[in-house]
Write an enzyme that holds these catalytic residues in place. Structure first.
Site, mmCIF file in Angstrom:
data_model
loop_
_atom_site.group_PDB
_atom_site.id
_atom_site.type_symbol
_atom_site.label_atom_id
_atom_site.label_comp_id
_atom_site.label_asym_id
_atom_site.label_seq_id
_atom_site.Cartn_x
_atom_site.Cartn_y
_atom_site.Cartn_z
ATOM 1 N N ARG A 47 29.256 29.718 41.398
ATOM 2 C CA ARG A 47 28.760 29.084 40.174
ATOM 3 C C ARG A 47 29.508 29.644 38.947
ATOM 4 N NH1 ARG A 47 26.817 30.121 35.206
ATOM 5 N NH2 ARG A 47 25.688 31.910 36.048
ATOM 6 N N ASP A 48 29.202 30.857 38.554
ATOM 7 C CA ASP A 48 29.810 31.414 37.336
ATOM 8 C C ASP A 48 31.320 31.598 37.523
ATOM 9 O OD1 ASP A 48 29.885 32.392 34.774
ATOM 10 O OD2 ASP A 48 28.610 34.121 35.119
ATOM 11 N N ASN A 64 32.928 38.143 35.365
ATOM 12 C CA ASN A 64 31.765 38.890 35.822
ATOM 13 C C ASN A 64 32.200 40.242 36.385
ATOM 14 O OD1 ASN A 64 29.190 36.985 36.052
ATOM 15 N ND2 ASN A 64 31.006 35.749 36.421
ATOM 16 N N HIS A 94 22.685 40.684 34.696
ATOM 17 C CA HIS A 94 23.874 39.837 34.872
ATOM 18 C C HIS A 94 24.901 40.362 33.871
ATOM 19 C CE1 HIS A 94 26.059 35.912 35.378
ATOM 20 N NE2 HIS A 94 26.431 36.177 34.138
ATOM 21 N N HIS A 124 28.977 41.123 32.484
ATOM 22 C CA HIS A 124 30.396 40.745 32.464
ATOM 23 C C HIS A 124 31.235 41.974 32.149
ATOM 24 C CE1 HIS A 124 30.477 36.168 32.546
ATOM 25 N NE2 HIS A 124 29.209 36.497 32.724
ATOM 26 N N CYS A 139 32.126 32.034 30.369
ATOM 27 C CA CYS A 139 31.139 31.110 29.813
ATOM 28 C C CYS A 139 31.873 30.129 28.911
ATOM 29 C CB CYS A 139 30.082 31.870 29.016
ATOM 30 S SG CYS A 139 28.935 30.775 28.156
#
Lengths: 309, 309
Positions: free
Chosen positions: A13-14, A249, A207, A209, A240
């Protein structure tokens, strides 16, 4: 002292949402299979968002359905509104992740609504999900909880307020997200403590980064405050689209190495995890891939927690 | 709580010794001048070692003499034997750094002598230096204190034993060096504690590498145990010619950002420090240069400790 720490792999996903190339659906599912086989028990496999905004995620329904066939895997999908939540539920996702920006500016840029309106939106999702016969866990994440590239500092009081408001909507769990990667260890410590004081162990995950190179130091700070779940991404992909300057990430391989070395059980087989990089490289040849452990190799001094018990 | 943390920039020594290209003497001195102007108060400017083994360091005498003209700068030079120590003293270095490998295998590979023989050699250096009219601080470093790429695990008892033996030679201070970058935060914590128990605050510094991506997390672990000095290298250059697999030092820019953000005063002007990368890039165009802060830019949420007081 050996403890269990859970890594939620957000690569599909990310990691993929910002990728220059597109990973084919079948490749995504092969990659998710390899990640699960390497011991990752929870994977965020995609997001139910506008395929015009993020075309890499257009096949998320199919990816969720495919991932559900992997035994023992908790399949997570992200959505930003009720329509996406319904789609996630219909596809059969075990977990719905909903990001809510604490920064009003980031929230408007991302979803065209302010933070408070988004909290109300979460409430409507919770009400809808709870009315369905099939349960689905709902995890909210406070995006930009450690600073915003648009607004700058995000006041701690506001982070606590938004986390408490999200908890009051009835979501199952709440994560703190360093969406743009501006956190530092003292800020992680202070923020985690303050949010724990407000909502207890409803705060379950960070979460993070690695924008400024501090990702693993921030994870360590969270770990020391009792956090036992982290999002991370194979090869440190990710970013993002609405947070300029945000880079990847934290790296799953390096985080798993750190945690296992420190005696925390992750369930991850590090050589198998490193092997899952090959498909990523093959599928997205132009994507920068990071990882100290991948670059230097697993050192001979590595003793996984699983073997130390 | 604002505290002072000192960074010792090892770029001109550890950073350049493995570089593919050679930096000219005049360029080294301009670079050292920029680093000092950015607020670095202690710089390891070179090593007095065989110019056949490490030709990049052949001009160390001239570099030390040039650096002594920089007001307020503590000029440090490395040597591995009495001959090098005498050269460092003759050049006028304020501080002599002597690395001693805790791993016998690494020690033999590096200097053709075992660890115990090296400790005796340190004693002869201390005796010689103390007999001179001009004082020179002597800092010993226990190399491979957190693992060795040749021997694997380095027993904690042995690290403590070597640190205590070095303290007994009469050196001023002792650093723990993760020469190959195999440390993890729990190992840093346990090792620092054990060595502090044995030699107290004679243990003053950590020298960390970022081989596995854990460098700043390890620095944080050291900081939490009371360590207030760290070696680091602009752009994360560096390595060890006799430790295969070792990659760069921890990145000065990112470490300074982390420390200042956390409220620790380093005296470093981050924009000036970032500006000192240009000369490095120009002089060594093929050298990989790292730094999250340099890549992403200083975030608008950055509040240096100096301004917070």
């Amino acid at each position: 002292m050996t403890r269990t720490v859970t890594l939620c792999e957000v690569g599909p996903r990310d990691g993929l949402q910002m990728a220059r190339g597109r990973m084919a659906t079948g490749t995504k599912l092969r990659w998710i299979g390899q990640l699960a086989a390497a011991g990752l028990k929870e994977i965020e496999v995609g997001s139910f968002v506008s395929p015009r905004a993020i075309p890499q995620m257009a096949d998320t329904g199919e990816v969720v359905r495919g991932a559900l066939a992997i035994k023992g895997l908790t399949v997570c999908a992200l959505a930003c509104n009720l329509k996406g939540a319904i789609a996630a539920h219909e596809a059969g996702a075990h977990v719905l992740a909903i990001p809510i920006s604490v920064s009003d500016t980031h929230s408007h840029a991302n979803v065209n609504k302010g933070t408070d309106a988004q909290v109300e939106m979460v409430r409507s999702i919770v009400d809808w999900v709870r009315a369905q016969p099939r349960p689905m866990r709902i995890d909210a994440a406070t995006a930009t909880a450690f600073g915003c590239s648009m607004e700058g500092d995000v006041p701690l009081d506001r982070v606590v307020q938004v986390a408490a408001a999200l908890a009051a909507t009835g979501v199952d769990r709440i994560a703190l997200a360093d969406t743009v990667g501006y956190a530092h260890p003292a800020l992680v410590r202070d923020t985690v403590r303050a949010v724990q004081d407000a909502i207890g162990d409803r705060l379950h995950k960070l979460h993070l980064h690695d924008t400024l190179g501090l990702g693993l130091a921030n994870a360590l700070a969270g770990l020391e405050q009792g956090i036992r779940e982290f999002d991370s991404c194979l090869a440190g992909l990710g970013g993002c689209p609405f947070a300029p300057g945000a880079s990847g990430n934290i790296v799953t391989e390096d985080l798993a190495f750190m945690l296992e070395s420190m005696g925390h059980r992750t369930g991850i087989d590090l050589p198998a995890l490193l092997a899952a990089r090959a498909l990523l490289r093959e599928s997205l040849p132009d994507e920068p891939m990071r990882s100290g452990v991948a670059a230097a190799g697993i050192p001979r001094t590595f003793h996984p927690a699983a073997l130390a018990a």
